[in-house]
Design a protein around this motif. Sequence first.
Motif, PDB file in Angstrom:
ATOM      1  N   ALA A 171     -17.747 -43.037 -10.226  1.00 53.98           N
ATOM      2  CA  ALA A 171     -18.895 -43.459  -9.413  1.00 53.98           C
ATOM      3  C   ALA A 171     -19.942 -44.164 -10.262  1.00 53.98           C
ATOM      4  O   ALA A 171     -20.042 -43.952 -11.465  1.00 53.98           O
ATOM      5  N   ASP A 172     -20.732 -44.984  -9.605  1.00 55.96           N
ATOM      6  CA  ASP A 172     -21.853 -45.715 -10.201  1.00 55.96           C
ATOM      7  C   ASP A 172     -23.146 -45.115  -9.631  1.00 55.96           C
ATOM      8  O   ASP A 172     -23.535 -45.451  -8.510  1.00 55.96           O
ATOM      9  N   PRO A 173     -23.812 -44.215 -10.390  1.00 58.85           N
ATOM     10  CA  PRO A 173     -25.015 -43.558  -9.858  1.00 58.85           C
ATOM     11  C   PRO A 173     -26.095 -44.536  -9.387  1.00 58.85           C
ATOM     12  O   PRO A 173     -26.701 -44.331  -8.330  1.00 58.85           O
ATOM     13  N   ALA A 174     -26.335 -45.600 -10.148  1.00 58.83           N
ATOM     14  CA  ALA A 174     -27.367 -46.571  -9.746  1.00 58.83           C
ATOM     15  C   ALA A 174     -26.958 -47.273  -8.459  1.00 58.83           C
ATOM     16  O   ALA A 174     -27.797 -47.535  -7.586  1.00 58.83           O
ATOM     17  N   GLY A 175     -25.689 -47.587  -8.318  1.00 58.85           N
ATOM     18  CA  GLY A 175     -25.200 -48.233  -7.097  1.00 58.85           C
ATOM     19  C   GLY A 175     -25.294 -47.321  -5.893  1.00 58.85           C
ATOM     20  O   GLY A 175     -25.638 -47.759  -4.793  1.00 58.85           O
ATOM     21  N   ILE A 176     -25.000 -46.035  -6.099  1.00 58.93           N
ATOM     22  CA  ILE A 176     -25.127 -45.071  -4.997  1.00 58.93           C
ATOM     23  C   ILE A 176     -26.581 -44.975  -4.567  1.00 58.93           C
ATOM     24  O   ILE A 176     -26.896 -45.049  -3.379  1.00 58.93           O
ATOM     25  N   ARG A 177     -27.481 -44.813  -5.537  1.00 53.75           N
ATOM     26  CA  ARG A 177     -28.914 -44.716  -5.231  1.00 53.75           C
ATOM     27  C   ARG A 177     -29.389 -45.959  -4.486  1.00 53.75           C
ATOM     28  O   ARG A 177     -30.130 -45.873  -3.505  1.00 53.75           O
ATOM     29  N   ALA A 178     -28.932 -47.135  -4.932  1.00 59.10           N
ATOM     30  CA  ALA A 178     -29.339 -48.390  -4.279  1.00 59.10           C
ATOM     31  C   ALA A 178     -28.859 -48.437  -2.834  1.00 59.10           C
ATOM     32  O   ALA A 178     -29.588 -48.874  -1.938  1.00 59.10           O
ATOM     33  N   ALA A 179     -27.633 -47.985  -2.576  1.00 57.97           N
ATOM     34  CA  ALA A 179     -27.124 -47.970  -1.198  1.00 57.97           C
ATOM     35  C   ALA A 179     -27.889 -46.975  -0.341  1.00 57.97           C
ATOM     36  O   ALA A 179     -28.219 -47.253   0.817  1.00 57.97           O
ATOM     37  N   LEU A 180     -28.199 -45.810  -0.905  1.00 60.02           N
ATOM     38  CA  LEU A 180     -28.898 -44.770  -0.146  1.00 60.02           C
ATOM     39  C   LEU A 180     -30.354 -45.144   0.146  1.00 60.02           C
ATOM     40  O   LEU A 180     -30.897 -44.741   1.170  1.00 60.02           O
ATOM     41  N   ALA A 181     -30.963 -45.897  -0.746  1.00 54.57           N
ATOM     42  CA  ALA A 181     -32.371 -46.260  -0.574  1.00 54.57           C
ATOM     43  C   ALA A 181     -32.541 -47.672  -0.029  1.00 54.57           C
ATOM     44  O   ALA A 181     -33.650 -48.068   0.322  1.00 54.57           O
ATOM     45  N   GLY A 182     -31.449 -48.428   0.070  1.00 56.41           N
ATOM     46  CA  GLY A 182     -31.510 -49.834   0.437  1.00 56.41           C
ATOM     47  C   GLY A 182     -31.760 -50.088   1.912  1.00 56.41           C
ATOM     48  O   GLY A 182     -31.785 -49.180   2.738  1.00 56.41           O
TER      49      GLY A 182
END
Length: 166
Positions: free
Chosen positions: A127-138
Motif C-alpha cells: 500500500a501507498d499510505p500517502a495515496g490512501i490518505r489523498a483518496a480518503l481526504a480528496g
Amino acid sequence: MGNRGGTAVARATVAELEEFAAEAGCAGIDGAGDLGGGWSQVQYDDQPDGAALAAALARRTGAPVLTVAYLDSDVGFVEAATFAGGSWRALLNRVTAENYEIPVDRFPVETALAGALDWAAAAGLSADPAGIRAALAGSETFAEELTDRLLGALGIPSAAPGAAGA
C-alpha cells in the motif's frame, strides 16, 4: 437523495464474487471484472448494510473484501473486512458529504488510514499510505473516481498507479 448502488472488490474469481454477492443480498449485479492478481470487482444496484456485506463476503471468500456504497455518485461509503474479523470504514468525497449534511467527523481519515494499511497487509498488498490518505481526504466530481484512486493506493493490481489499464 438516491443510491446509485455499489461495488465490491475481493480476491476471488469474477464468477465466485458474483455468486457470493448475490447470496449476500446484492441485487441487480450488472457489472463485473477481473482486476488481475486474483482480484475481482462486481457492481450492483442495491446492497444490504455495507459492513454486513463486507464481513459476509470476507467469510465466504476467505480473503479481505472492500465494498463501497454510493449516494448519487456523489459520496462513497467504504466498508472493508478481513477473514480474521478486522474491519475499517471510510467516507469518500468529504466536501460533498458535508453538503449532504453527513457527519464527516464519524469517519476520521487517520483511523481509516490505519485500518486500510492493516487491511492491505492482511491482503499481502503493498500500500501507498500517502495515496490512501489523498483518496480518503480528496474531492472529485464522482466518488467512483476516488474509489479507483483508493484501490490503486491499496495496491490492487490493475488499479495500482502505473499498472496496465490504470
